[in-house]
Every structure is written in C-alpha cells, then in structure tokens.
Design a protein around this motif. Structure first.
Motif, mmCIF file in Angstrom:
data_model
loop_
_atom_site.group_PDB
_atom_site.id
_atom_site.type_symbol
_atom_site.label_atom_id
_atom_site.label_comp_id
_atom_site.label_asym_id
_atom_site.label_seq_id
_atom_site.Cartn_x
_atom_site.Cartn_y
_atom_site.Cartn_z
ATOM 1 N N SER A 1 0.782 -1.150 0.051
ATOM 2 C CA SER A 1 0.110 -0.117 0.165
ATOM 3 C C SER A 1 0.824 1.270 0.026
ATOM 4 C CB SER A 1 -0.952 -0.037 1.110
ATOM 5 O OG SER A 1 -0.348 0.237 2.524
ATOM 6 N N ASN A 2 0.243 2.559 -0.241
ATOM 7 C CA ASN A 2 1.001 3.734 -0.119
ATOM 8 C C ASN A 2 1.221 4.164 1.390
ATOM 9 O OD1 ASN A 2 0.648 3.914 -2.899
ATOM 10 N ND2 ASN A 2 -1.164 4.987 -2.754
ATOM 11 N N LEU A 3 0.636 3.511 2.348
ATOM 12 C CA LEU A 3 0.930 3.958 3.630
ATOM 13 C C LEU A 3 1.425 2.685 4.364
ATOM 14 C CD1 LEU A 3 0.960 6.130 5.879
ATOM 15 C CD2 LEU A 3 -1.432 5.525 6.294
ATOM 16 N N GLN A 4 2.427 2.233 4.319
ATOM 17 C CA GLN A 4 3.004 1.089 5.124
ATOM 18 C C GLN A 4 3.297 1.379 6.532
ATOM 19 O OE1 GLN A 4 6.227 -0.999 2.905
ATOM 20 N NE2 GLN A 4 6.086 0.706 1.603
ATOM 21 N N VAL A 5 2.992 0.244 7.466
ATOM 22 C CA VAL A 5 3.083 0.619 8.748
ATOM 23 C C VAL A 5 4.219 -0.425 9.293
ATOM 24 C CG1 VAL A 5 1.893 0.155 10.979
ATOM 25 C CG2 VAL A 5 0.734 1.360 9.274
ATOM 26 N N LYS A 6 5.087 0.142 10.128
ATOM 27 C CA LYS A 6 6.142 -0.846 10.896
ATOM 28 C C LYS A 6 6.032 -0.765 12.227
ATOM 29 C CE LYS A 6 10.645 0.052 10.845
ATOM 30 N NZ LYS A 6 12.209 0.108 10.766
ATOM 31 N N VAL A 7 5.868 -1.777 12.798
ATOM 32 C CA VAL A 7 5.757 -1.893 14.334
ATOM 33 C C VAL A 7 6.853 -2.635 14.984
ATOM 34 C CG1 VAL A 7 4.527 -2.943 16.242
ATOM 35 C CG2 VAL A 7 3.292 -2.414 14.189
ATOM 36 N N ASN A 8 7.788 -1.800 15.728
ATOM 37 C CA ASN A 8 8.971 -2.045 16.438
ATOM 38 C C ASN A 8 8.921 -2.503 17.936
ATOM 39 O OD1 ASN A 8 10.551 -1.673 14.033
ATOM 40 N ND2 ASN A 8 10.048 0.628 14.521
ATOM 41 N N ALA A 9 9.577 -3.470 18.296
ATOM 42 C CA ALA A 9 9.689 -3.771 19.759
ATOM 43 C C ALA A 9 11.303 -4.324 20.025
ATOM 44 C CB ALA A 9 8.540 -5.040 20.098
ATOM 45 N N GLY A 10 11.539 -3.857 21.264
ATOM 46 C CA GLY A 10 12.737 -4.405 21.706
ATOM 47 C C GLY A 10 13.228 -3.991 23.183
ATOM 48 N N TYR A 11 14.214 -4.846 23.451
ATOM 49 C CA TYR A 11 14.685 -4.522 25.121
ATOM 50 C C TYR A 11 16.005 -4.219 24.861
ATOM 51 C CZ TYR A 11 14.829 -5.281 30.074
ATOM 52 O OH TYR A 11 15.204 -5.010 31.313
ATOM 53 N N GLU A 12 16.142 -3.100 25.546
ATOM 54 C CA GLU A 12 17.620 -2.315 25.452
ATOM 55 C C GLU A 12 18.508 -2.557 26.594
ATOM 56 O OE1 GLU A 12 16.664 0.401 21.678
ATOM 57 O OE2 GLU A 12 16.873 1.238 23.771
ATOM 58 N N PHE A 13 19.412 -2.862 26.662
ATOM 59 C CA PHE A 13 20.358 -3.090 28.193
ATOM 60 C C PHE A 13 21.340 -1.924 28.201
ATOM 61 C CE2 PHE A 13 19.179 -7.400 26.847
ATOM 62 C CZ PHE A 13 18.962 -7.982 28.059
ATOM 63 N N ALA A 14 21.036 -1.158 29.289
ATOM 64 C CA ALA A 14 22.115 0.216 29.328
ATOM 65 C C ALA A 14 23.252 -0.359 29.732
ATOM 66 C CB ALA A 14 21.365 0.769 30.891
ATOM 67 N N ILE A 15 24.497 -0.128 29.006
ATOM 68 C CA ILE A 15 25.906 -0.798 29.034
ATOM 69 C C ILE A 15 26.992 0.346 29.563
ATOM 70 C CG2 ILE A 15 25.261 -2.818 27.759
ATOM 71 C CD1 ILE A 15 26.682 -1.251 25.453
ATOM 72 N N THR A 16 26.495 1.450 29.591
ATOM 73 C CA THR A 16 27.279 2.757 30.075
ATOM 74 C C THR A 16 27.083 2.863 31.738
ATOM 75 O OG1 THR A 16 26.129 4.102 28.998
ATOM 76 C CG2 THR A 16 28.016 3.324 27.705
ATOM 77 N N ARG A 17 28.057 3.869 32.103
ATOM 78 C CA ARG A 17 27.838 4.129 33.408
ATOM 79 C C ARG A 17 26.747 5.208 33.956
ATOM 80 N NH1 ARG A 17 33.273 6.173 36.122
ATOM 81 N NH2 ARG A 17 32.200 5.817 38.044
ATOM 82 N N GLY A 18 26.336 6.086 33.022
ATOM 83 C CA GLY A 18 25.396 6.852 33.196
ATOM 84 C C GLY A 18 25.319 7.851 34.216
ATOM 85 N N ARG A 19 26.491 8.293 34.660
ATOM 86 C CA ARG A 19 26.727 9.133 35.695
ATOM 87 C C ARG A 19 26.182 10.570 35.339
ATOM 88 N NH1 ARG A 19 29.328 7.250 40.165
ATOM 89 N NH2 ARG A 19 30.164 9.269 40.667
#
Length: 224
Positions: A179-197
């Motif tokens: 179609s002219n209006l495609q839909v994409k659904v995303n899902a994920g789980y992201e691990f925080a790998i830096t200190r983030g201070r």
C-alpha cells in the motif's frame, strides 16, 4: 547538542530524496529506502535519580516516556534496518516544583528478514541506541529581579545531564507492504551498558550516581 541538531538536519535532507533502487541478477531484487516518522514509548526500569528526587520531595520521572521519531528505513530481500532519531519530553510536577526532561535519541537497527512476503514481513536482530538527556528542576514560585541578577542571589533551579548507550534484541513487523501507507511496528529490550553518571552545566555534582543496569523496553509504530 550541536552534533545532534546537525544529524537531524542531514537526515531531513536525505529523507526528501528517499528512493527505491533496483538491481538485476537472475531475478529482480529490490532494495527500498523509505523516510518515516512515528511514535515510540520507552518503559524504563526505575531510575536511580528518582530515589534522590523522592527523598527531596521533588517530582520524579515516570517510567513511561513518549518519543517522537523519524528516520530512514532500509529493506532488502534478506536484510533490513533503519537509522532513527527521536526527541523525548516529559514535565512532571510535585507541589510547587516542576521538572522539564528532554532527551535526544539516536538508534540503529540491523535485522534479518525471517519472513518476507508480498504484503507482510517479520524481522529480528539487534538495536543500538545512544541518548543524551537533560533535566531541569525548578520552583514555580521562583522570582527573578532584573535589578539583581547576581547568580549567587538567585536560586530555585537545578540542572543535570547524562548520556547512555543501550544495546539489545529487537523485532519489527511490516504491514500493508504493497500500500501507499506502510506500517512498521517495532519492539525491543535495550540493556544500559554505560555508567550513565550525572553532570551539570552549572557546576560539579556531589554524591553522584549512575544508571548502569537500568534497562528499558521500547515499543513503536512508524509510517513508511
């Protein structure tokens, strides 16, 4: 910040010239490049910063943070992915205090097309994301005297910034591919790998903490 704004402007330029490229071999194979925009929800583990805010009776950042996204999607017969930029915003309040949270997110997905049909596709792979965040906490009752602008005589504002790098598995579902209006659904789980201070634009930070290990679940819908 300047690099983020420049990247967004460059991406806007490239989206305007999104095109479909066709290569010929024993059979025709299509590689599609599509610009897109969408909405993503980030569901975070409890921030360590919230413990400090709670102890001070200040507004806490919610676990769910909305994100407005746009990017460039790549789809080939066997592999797909995208580069995505997002802006996050939240404004929690507590008593006479308010927080303004702003986040600038860059995400790269690289996927293998597990199912690739004419109208439907299912892909899975890895996601890599980098986010820079800014927190401004201030009293809504604060007054500023233009006849006394000495910073030492004006208070009521606290500023933090931090940066995080995330990596994790992700999946995508492509719907209405023809179609002219495609839909994409995303899902994920992201691990925080830096200190983030935490840092501050206005001084040093004492009794610092980090956000390493505070992971997040992401779910988004984009229009191609």
């Amino acid at each position: 910040m300047k690099n983020t704004i420049l990247s967004l402007l460059l991406l806007s330029f490239f989206i305007g010239f999104s095109q479909e490229k066709t290569t010929d071999s024993t059979q025709t194979k299509k590689i599609k490049l599509d610009g897109y925009f969408g909405f993503t929800g980030n569901i975070n583990d409890n921030f360590n910063l919230n413990k400090k805010l709670r102890n001070a009776n200040l507004p806490e950042l919610d676990s769910f943070i909305p994100e407005l996204t746009f990017g460039l999607n790549y789809f080939a017969p066997h592999y797909s992915g995208d580069i995505e930029f997002g802006v996050l915003f939240a404004k929690p309040e507590e008593n006479n205090n308010e927080m303004k949270y702003r986040g600038f997110n860059t995400r790269l997905r690289v996927h293998y097309n597990v199912v690739n049909q004419e109208k439907f596709a299912f892909t899975t792979g890895l996601s890599l994301a980098y986010i820079g965040s800014q927190y401004d906490i201030y009293s809504k009752d604060n007054t500023i005297d233009l006849n006394d602008l000495d910073p030492d005589n004006n208070s009521g504002h606290v500023n933090f910034t931090n940066q995080m790098l995330y990596v994790g598995p992700s999946v995508s579902l492509y719907l209405f591919k023809k179609s002219n209006l495609q839909v994409k659904v995303n899902a994920g789980y992201e691990f925080a790998i830096t200190r983030g201070r935490y840092d501050s634009e206005y001084g040093s930070v004492l009794n610092n903490i980090g956000e390493s290990g505070n992971n997040r679940f992401v779910f988004g819908v984009t229009l191609l």
